[in-house]
Design a protein around this motif. Structure first.
Motif, PDB file in Angstrom:
ATOM      1  N   GLN A   1       4.947  -1.550   5.116  1.00 20.87           N
ATOM      2  CA  GLN A   1       4.348  -2.617   5.926  1.00 20.87           C
ATOM      3  C   GLN A   1       5.372  -3.246   6.866  1.00 20.87           C
TER       4      GLN A   1
ATOM      5  N   GLN B   1       1.926  -1.705  11.502  1.00 21.11           N
ATOM      6  CA  GLN B   1       0.613  -2.332  11.368  1.00 21.11           C
ATOM      7  C   GLN B   1      -0.136  -2.407  12.710  1.00 21.11           C
TER       8      GLN B   1
ATOM      9  N   LYS C   1      -6.167  -0.648   7.615  1.00 21.89           N
ATOM     10  CA  LYS C   1      -5.696  -2.014   7.304  1.00 21.89           C
ATOM     11  C   LYS C   1      -6.808  -3.006   7.629  1.00 21.89           C
TER      12      LYS C   1
ATOM     13  N   SER D   1      -5.579  -0.788   2.914  1.00 18.11           N
ATOM     14  CA  SER D   1      -4.589  -1.832   2.647  1.00 18.11           C
ATOM     15  C   SER D   1      -5.130  -3.155   3.167  1.00 18.11           C
TER      16      SER D   1
ATOM     17  N   HIS E   1      -4.891  -7.533   3.645  1.00 16.73           N
ATOM     18  CA  HIS E   1      -4.280  -8.867   3.636  1.00 16.73           C
ATOM     19  C   HIS E   1      -5.344  -9.795   3.073  1.00 16.73           C
TER      20      HIS E   1
ATOM     21  N   HIS F   1      -5.254  -0.953  -1.740  1.00 17.94           N
ATOM     22  CA  HIS F   1      -3.858  -1.368  -1.894  1.00 17.94           C
ATOM     23  C   HIS F   1      -3.744  -2.792  -1.362  1.00 17.94           C
TER      24      HIS F   1
ATOM     25  N   PHE G   1      -1.754  -5.811  -0.130  1.00 18.02           N
ATOM     26  CA  PHE G   1      -0.453  -6.135   0.440  1.00 18.02           C
ATOM     27  C   PHE G   1       0.039  -7.505  -0.039  1.00 18.02           C
ATOM     28  N   HIS G   2       1.322  -7.682   0.028  1.00 20.65           N
ATOM     29  CA  HIS G   2       2.090  -8.930  -0.136  1.00 20.65           C
ATOM     30  C   HIS G   2       1.482  -9.969  -1.085  1.00 20.65           C
TER      31      HIS G   2
ATOM     32  N   GLU H   1       1.404  -4.487  -3.776  1.00 15.46           N
ATOM     33  CA  GLU H   1       2.723  -4.580  -3.157  1.00 15.46           C
ATOM     34  C   GLU H   1       3.213  -6.018  -3.242  1.00 15.46           C
TER      35      GLU H   1
ATOM     36  N   CYS I   1       6.481  -8.410  -1.392  1.00 16.13           N
ATOM     37  CA  CYS I   1       7.483  -8.374  -0.324  1.00 16.13           C
ATOM     38  C   CYS I   1       8.745  -9.125  -0.726  1.00 16.13           C
TER      39      CYS I   1
ATOM     40  N   ASP J   1       7.043  -6.461   5.079  1.00 16.57           N
ATOM     41  CA  ASP J   1       6.188  -7.191   6.026  1.00 16.57           C
ATOM     42  C   ASP J   1       7.033  -7.733   7.180  1.00 16.57           C
TER      43      ASP J   1
END
Length: 432
Positions: A59, A91, A145, A175, A177, A232, A234-235, A259, A261, A309
Motif C-alpha cells: 500500500q 493506490q 481497492k 482491499s 479502507h 484484505h 488495510f491499515h 494489514e 502500517c 500507506d
C-alpha cells in the motif's frame, strides 16, 4: 549475463537464520550455499551483515498522475529502494483516478518508464464502475481497492448495493479502507460546534474514532463471509478490530486478511502534542492500548502484513490547521529501519519481520518467485547492517516532499545494498 556473488552473509528467510553465500546470475538467484566459488562473478563481501528478501509494500500512494508536487513514481520508488522495498503496490486515488482499464494501463506505462522497484497497481472501485471491474482480468493488477470511508482524494464508495455486487463479481483481492463515514461526520460536527475551525489535532482519533473503524470493518467482514469474497483490510488502527480476524489457519487458506502500517505500530495519541499534523493519518493513530493490541495481533498472526500507506504531502500542506491539513505522510524510506528498531527492543524477531514484510505479501497477493530467498527466484534482496547507527535528518530524507515524521530519530540498523531483479540498484547511498 552478469554474475554477482554475495559472500559470508547471514540469510534471514522462512523462519531461520543461516550463514551462507548467494550467487546471482542475471535476474535470478542460482545458488545458495556455503563457500560458493564462481568464475567472473563480481564479489561483494557482506560478512557480519544480514541478507533479507526484498520488502513488498502492498500500500503506497506515489501521487502520479496529477499530484506530482507531492511525489512521483520516480522519486518515491527511489526512496523506497533506499529503505529496502523492492516491490510496491500503488493506490488508485490519483488525478485522474485509476477507475477504468484504460487509466490502469496508463499507470503501468508510467511505472515501466520510471519506477526504480517492481510495481503493480490497485484498481479503484466506485459507486458506478462495476462493469469495468467485471471486465478486469484477474491477473491485470494487484486487486480492487474500495474506500469505505472517505480519505485523501475522495473515492468514497457508500452505495451498499454496489459494494455487495463488487464483492460478488470479482475473484481478485478486494482491499478496503474501513471507516464509517456517518460516524466521522457526526463526530466532526460535535467538535466543530465546540472549537469552530480550530479543532486541536489531539481530537483526530476521537473524530475518526474506534467505533468508526470497527463499524466499517465488521460490516465489510460480514459481507465478505456472506459473499465468499477475498477481503484484505488495510491499515488496522484499533485493538478492537483485531478480534475480527483469525489465526487458527495458515495464511494460504485465509479468505479474510489484515494489514497494519508502521505508523500505527510506532506512534500513539501521546505523540500528537509534539508531531501535530505530521502524524495526521486516516485512520488515525490512536491510543497506546490500541498500539499494544495491534502488536499482539501481529505477533499471534491475526494480522498478516506490515505495510507503509506511504502518502506524501508537502510541508506547506501539512502545516495547515487540523481541518485543512491533509492526512498521510511519507514512510517508505524509514519503514524497515523503524521495524528493525523494534527487533532491537526485543518486540519481535528478525524472522517475524521477514514473514510480515516479505513472505506474507507475496503469499497474500500470489506474487510469483518473489518474497523469499530461494534458488530460481528473482534476486530481490536487501543487505542490512544491524549495527550501523544513523539519524534521520533533512539532508538524508529522499522523499520529494522533503520531510519525515521520523526526523530526529536515531536508528540502529541501516540498509547497505538493495538488489532489484539481480541489479544492484542501491549501494550505500548511490543509485544505479
Amino acid at each position: 549475463m552478469e554474475k554477482i556473488l554475495l559472500k559470508n552473509g547471514t540469510i534471514v528467510n522462512e523462519g531461520v537464520q543461516t550463514e551462507s553465500d548467494v550467487l546471482i546470475e542475471g535476474e535470478r538467484i542460482v545458488k545458495i550455499a556455503r563457500d560458493i566459488t564462481s568464475e567472473n562473478a563480481i564479489i561483494i563481501d557482506v560478512e557480519g551483515l544480514l541478507i533479507l528478501p526484498g520488502i513488498i509494500d502492498d500500500q503506497v500512494h506515489f501521487r502520479e498522475p496529477g499530484l506530482t508536487h507531492k511525489g512521483n513514481i520516480f522519486s518515491e520508488s527511489r526512496a523506497a529502494i533506499a529503505g529496502g522495498i523492492t516491490s510496491f503496490m500503488e493506490q488508485p486515488n490519483t488525478i485522474p483516478q485509476t477507475t477504468t482499464i484504460q487509466k490502469l494501463e496508463e499507470k503501468f506505462a508510467m511505472g515501466k518508464k520510471c519506477a526504480y522497484a517492481n510495481y503493480s497497481f490497485l484498481f479503484g472501485g466506485t459507486n458506478d464502475n462495476l462493469e469495468e471491474i467485471k471486465r478486469l482480468d484477474k491477473n491485470a493488477c494487484s486487486g480492487v481497492k474500495l474506500f469505505l470511508g472517505s480519505s485523501t482524494g475522495n473515492m468514497l464508495v457508500d452505495n451498499e448495493e454496489v459494494i455487495e455486487k463488487i464483492f460478488r463479481n470479482t475473484s481478485m483481492v478486494i482491499s478496503v479502507h474501513c471507516e464509517d463515514e456517518n460516524t466521522i461526520r457526526e463526530n466532526l460536527e460535535k467538535y466543530k460546534l465546540k472549537y469552530g475551525d480550530e479543532i486541536p489535532i489531539k481530537y483526530h482519533p476521537l473524530i475518526r474514532s474506534e467505533e468508526a473503524c470497527y463499524l466499517s470493518s465488521s460490516k465489510a467482514i460480514a459481507l465478505a463471509k456472506k459473499t465468499d469474497a477475498r477481503l484484505h483490510v488495510f491499515h488496522l488502527s484499533t485493538a478492537k478490530e483485531t478480534a475480527l480476524f483469525r489465526n487458527d489457519i495458515p495464511l494460504e487458506k485465509k479468505k479474510i486478511t489484515a494489514e497494519v502500517c508502521v505508523h500505527h505500530l510506532w506512534f500513539s495519541d501521546d505523540d500528537y502534542e509534539s508531531k501535530q499534523t505530521l502524524i495526521k493519518w486516516n485512520p488515525a493513530v490512536k491510543t497506546k492500548a490500541d498500539r499494544d493490541g495491534l502488536w499482539e495481533a501481529l505477533l499471534d498472526n491475526r494480522i498478516d502484513v506490515i505495510a507503509t500507506d506511504h502518502a506524501p504531502h508537502t510541508w506547506e500542506e501539512k502545516m495547515n490547521s487540523y481541518i485543512k491539513a491533509p492526512s498521510g505522510g511519507p514512510l517508505v524510506q524509514h519503514a524497515l529501519p523503524a521495524i528493525l528498531e523494534k527487533y532491537h527492543e526485543g518486540v519481535l524477531t528478525l524472522t517475524k519481520v521477514v514473514e510480515k514484510m516479505c513472505h506474507n505479501p507475496a503469499i497474500l497477493f500470489q506474487i510469483e518467485k518473489r518474497g523469499f530467498i530461494r534458488e530460481g527466484y528473482f534476486a530481490d534482496l536487501v543487505v542490512v547492517d544491524m549495527n550501523s547507527s544513523w539519524r534521520v535528518k533533512k539532508d538524508n530524507i529522499l522523499y520529494k516532499c522533503g520531510w519525515s515524521p521520523f526526523e530526529g530519530q536515531q536508528f540502529k540498523s541501516q540498509i547497505k545494498h538493495t538488489f532489484i531483479n539481480g541489479h544492484l540498484a542501491y549501494d550505500r547511498g548511490v543509485f544505479s
